[in-house]
Design a protein around this motif. Sequence first.
Motif, PDB file in Angstrom:
ATOM      1  N   MET A  85       0.889  -1.157  -0.121  1.00  0.00           N
ATOM      2  CA  MET A  85       0.195   0.413   0.221  1.00  0.00           C
ATOM      3  C   MET A  85       0.892   1.329  -0.099  1.00  0.00           C
ATOM      4  O   MET A  85       0.286   2.315  -0.933  1.00  0.00           O
ATOM      5  CB  MET A  85      -1.033  -0.454   1.294  1.00  0.00           C
ATOM      6  N   SER A  86       2.274   0.786   0.555  1.00  0.00           N
ATOM      7  CA  SER A  86       2.574   2.961   0.660  1.00  0.00           C
ATOM      8  C   SER A  86       3.446   2.397  -1.054  1.00  0.00           C
ATOM      9  O   SER A  86       3.133   3.980  -1.549  1.00  0.00           O
ATOM     10  CB  SER A  86       4.203   2.274   2.052  1.00  0.00           C
ATOM     11  N   GLN A  87       3.385   1.730  -1.664  1.00  0.00           N
ATOM     12  CA  GLN A  87       3.599   2.290  -3.173  1.00  0.00           C
ATOM     13  C   GLN A  87       2.776   1.981  -3.504  1.00  0.00           C
ATOM     14  O   GLN A  87       3.285   2.627  -4.239  1.00  0.00           O
ATOM     15  CB  GLN A  87       4.675   0.844  -3.551  1.00  0.00           C
ATOM     16  N   TYR A  88       1.820   1.896  -3.663  1.00  0.00           N
ATOM     17  CA  TYR A  88       0.697   2.248  -4.112  1.00  0.00           C
ATOM     18  C   TYR A  88       0.600   3.770  -3.834  1.00  0.00           C
ATOM     19  O   TYR A  88       0.404   4.618  -4.685  1.00  0.00           O
ATOM     20  CB  TYR A  88      -0.655   1.399  -3.861  1.00  0.00           C
ATOM     21  N   PHE A  89       0.463   4.266  -2.685  1.00  0.00           N
ATOM     22  CA  PHE A  89       0.649   5.633  -2.357  1.00  0.00           C
ATOM     23  C   PHE A  89       1.209   6.668  -2.837  1.00  0.00           C
ATOM     24  O   PHE A  89       0.742   7.716  -3.802  1.00  0.00           O
ATOM     25  CB  PHE A  89      -0.378   5.641  -0.981  1.00  0.00           C
ATOM     26  N   GLU A  90       2.879   5.941  -3.229  1.00  0.00           N
ATOM     27  CA  GLU A  90       3.665   6.678  -3.808  1.00  0.00           C
ATOM     28  C   GLU A  90       3.255   6.791  -5.337  1.00  0.00           C
ATOM     29  O   GLU A  90       3.772   7.924  -5.939  1.00  0.00           O
ATOM     30  CB  GLU A  90       4.814   6.182  -3.244  1.00  0.00           C
ATOM     31  N   THR A  91       2.480   5.718  -5.892  1.00  0.00           N
ATOM     32  CA  THR A  91       2.674   5.907  -7.344  1.00  0.00           C
ATOM     33  C   THR A  91       1.754   6.841  -8.028  1.00  0.00           C
ATOM     34  O   THR A  91       2.308   7.722  -8.815  1.00  0.00           O
ATOM     35  CB  THR A  91       2.775   4.561  -7.663  1.00  0.00           C
TER      36      THR A  91
END
Length: 272
Positions: A86-92
């Motif tokens: 989820m962290s990577q998804y939000f950053e993207t």
Amino acid sequence: MSSFHKVSVTTAEANDSVARVSLDNEAQHNTLDLRTIQELDDAFMAADRDAEIDAIVLGTTGDVFCSGADLGDLTEMAFEEGTRWMSQYFETIDVLRDTGKPTVAAIEGICAAGGNELAMGCDLIVAGESARFGQPEVGVGSTAAGGGVQLLPLLVGEKRAREMLLLGEMYPASQMQEWGLVNRVVDDGSARDEAVSLANDIVSTKSPQAYRAIKTIMKTWTNIGMVNQEMARDMTAAVWDSEEFRDRAEAFVDREDQTPRSFTGSQPVDGE
């Protein structure tokens, strides 16, 4: 720029400074696994940093935009893996929201769940007339908290957002234009061309400084919804790391009927 396997990136001919970033895994309905999300992030970051690029169009190489997260991927995750996903998804998504360059989503076919959240991260959405949009996570036991829960009420209104999120149905592009999610509906197969044309029009006729300022100030409203990303991340990871989610996700993938479960209240039961 890294090597891409599930995303394709092309920049165009002379007099065209639009980067075309396309999901390129139609055999899997362009589902989002961690590698795909990382490739999208790499592509967006590269376009943001490239002085030769003035705008980004996000689309697909095939007839389906994105059907959401890879459920097989999610059911294998423990809690900590889910938080990193989820962290990577939000950053993207935040790269799309943060860049001062115009971002336009070009939607063909299905735009569901995480795919719809990616599209909402763009400044504008152009859709083919047969495109269908929705946040169906509630049916498979996920949260739609990668942006759906947060952004839809701001874009379509609270009651319409509740319908989309709590019923989990899919909606035609024309209805999504009427509700305020989609900007333009065009003939099937022409969404990317229209999105590129729109991006080029912005680049050639609008003030970059003013565009960035307007986008930054308007982001104040969407930031209201996105303010508790850590809570959304941890709640979603906890849901993914549950028996109920795994049961429902596996039934969905296997095209089996879901097993009903009891809905619970929030108040103490007498005697407890």
